[in-house]
Design a protein around this motif. Structure first.
Motif, PDB file in Angstrom:
ATOM      1  N   PRO A 161      29.059  54.936  59.905  1.00 35.24           N
ATOM      2  CA  PRO A 161      29.970  56.012  59.520  1.00 35.24           C
ATOM      3  C   PRO A 161      29.906  57.550  60.162  1.00 35.24           C
ATOM      4  O   PRO A 161      28.610  57.783  60.159  1.00 35.24           O
ATOM      5  N   LEU A 162      30.608  58.283  61.032  1.00 34.92           N
ATOM      6  CA  LEU A 162      30.276  59.514  61.591  1.00 34.92           C
ATOM      7  C   LEU A 162      30.899  60.304  60.455  1.00 34.92           C
ATOM      8  O   LEU A 162      31.215  60.237  59.882  1.00 34.92           O
ATOM      9  N   HIS A 163      29.720  61.149  60.595  1.00 38.88           N
ATOM     10  CA  HIS A 163      30.078  62.699  60.078  1.00 38.88           C
ATOM     11  C   HIS A 163      30.854  64.216  60.222  1.00 38.88           C
ATOM     12  O   HIS A 163      31.239  65.200  59.804  1.00 38.88           O
ATOM     13  N   SER A 164      31.100  63.702  61.838  1.00 38.57           N
ATOM     14  CA  SER A 164      32.016  64.994  62.592  1.00 38.57           C
ATOM     15  C   SER A 164      31.867  64.581  63.542  1.00 38.57           C
ATOM     16  O   SER A 164      31.340  64.235  64.389  1.00 38.57           O
ATOM     17  N   ILE A 165      32.522  65.808  64.510  1.00 38.14           N
ATOM     18  CA  ILE A 165      32.913  65.585  66.588  1.00 38.14           C
ATOM     19  C   ILE A 165      31.544  65.819  66.882  1.00 38.14           C
ATOM     20  O   ILE A 165      31.332  64.809  67.718  1.00 38.14           O
ATOM     21  N   VAL A 166      30.244  67.047  66.523  1.00 35.67           N
ATOM     22  CA  VAL A 166      28.931  67.006  67.241  1.00 35.67           C
ATOM     23  C   VAL A 166      28.390  65.796  67.050  1.00 35.67           C
ATOM     24  O   VAL A 166      27.598  65.309  68.182  1.00 35.67           O
ATOM     25  N   GLU A 167      28.917  64.565  65.376  1.00 37.39           N
ATOM     26  CA  GLU A 167      27.821  63.899  65.846  1.00 37.39           C
ATOM     27  C   GLU A 167      28.448  62.568  66.467  1.00 37.39           C
ATOM     28  O   GLU A 167      27.730  61.473  67.542  1.00 37.39           O
ATOM     29  N   ALA A 168      29.726  62.573  66.713  1.00 41.64           N
ATOM     30  CA  ALA A 168      30.521  61.127  67.575  1.00 41.64           C
ATOM     31  C   ALA A 168      29.643  61.643  69.016  1.00 41.64           C
ATOM     32  O   ALA A 168      29.925  60.661  69.867  1.00 41.64           O
ATOM     33  N   LEU A 169      30.068  63.166  69.280  1.00 40.99           N
ATOM     34  CA  LEU A 169      29.454  63.839  70.793  1.00 40.99           C
ATOM     35  C   LEU A 169      28.544  63.342  70.829  1.00 40.99           C
ATOM     36  O   LEU A 169      27.958  62.771  72.059  1.00 40.99           O
ATOM     37  N   SER A 170      27.714  63.292  69.845  1.00 41.54           N
ATOM     38  CA  SER A 170      26.411  62.978  70.053  1.00 41.54           C
ATOM     39  C   SER A 170      25.610  61.448  70.478  1.00 41.54           C
ATOM     40  O   SER A 170      24.478  61.619  70.956  1.00 41.54           O
TER      41      SER A 170
END
Length: 193
Positions: A115-124
């Motif tokens: 699971p992702l924790h943020s938009i920043v993590e998703a974009l990375s």
């Protein structure tokens, strides 16, 4: 939680000069202040601008992302998609709650991602560094940008693979299917550094 950062002056000028995109950002700010316009629309707009091309949004897919771990039934994503489709019917909308990407995204091995924790993590995790950019309009009228790899590749016309999630083979399939190098002749494919 992402802290708003000052947007690059060149990116801000390009976005503010594109009436359609600015209208989308304004509307999105009204109906979902935490949602971002991202990916191809930002990348394609900048690359078209740098090539002296006009970028028209009609019949274009526009990606919108947000992060809401409480929206278990995806009601908010559906609502956003409906509202955007009604307001801008000539655009194809892809609205995604990044909190639930792990439920459908599969690795090459077939396993789910964590699971992702943020938009920043998703974009990375996105396949190209120049695609991993999201923008939204703050209530005070300022533009906010999230770009985990920065904007150097975007403005440097560099098509660089991000190996965090997808294979080089998948990256090259995207390069070919999206015809990046044919659409923007000054792009530089960064093969190996």
């Amino acid at each position: 939680m992402h802290q708003p950062q000052k947007i690059n002056e060149n990116l801000e000028r390009i976005i503010r000069s594109h009436t359609e995109l600015l209208e989308i950002l304004e509307y999105l700010s009204e109906i979902q202040p935490q949602a971002y316009v991202c990916a191809g629309i930002i990348r394609n707009l900048v690359w078209s601008y740098l090539h002296g091309q006009n970028y028209v949004l009609k019949r274009t897919e526009v990606d919108v992302i947000f992060y809401d771990a409480d929206d278990l039934n995806q009601v908010h994503a559906q609502y956003l998609s409906q509202q955007l489709s009604q307001r801008f019917p000539k655009i194809e909308w892809d609205v995604t709650n990044q909190a639930f990407v792990h439920q459908w995204y599969r690795l090459e091995s077939g396993e789910c991602i964590e699971p992702l924790h943020s938009i920043v993590e998703a974009l990375s995790l996105w396949p190209e560094t120049a695609t991993a950019i999201a923008v939204h309009l703050l209530k005070n009228g300022h533009l906010d940008v999230i770009a985990p790899f920065g904007l150097t590749d975007l403005f440097g016309l560099k098509l660089r693979w991000n190996n965090a999630l997808v294979s080089h083979e998948i990256f090259m399939q995207r390069v070919n299917s999206k015809k990046f190098l044919e659409r923007w002749s000054n792009l530089k494919l960064i093969v190996d550094e």
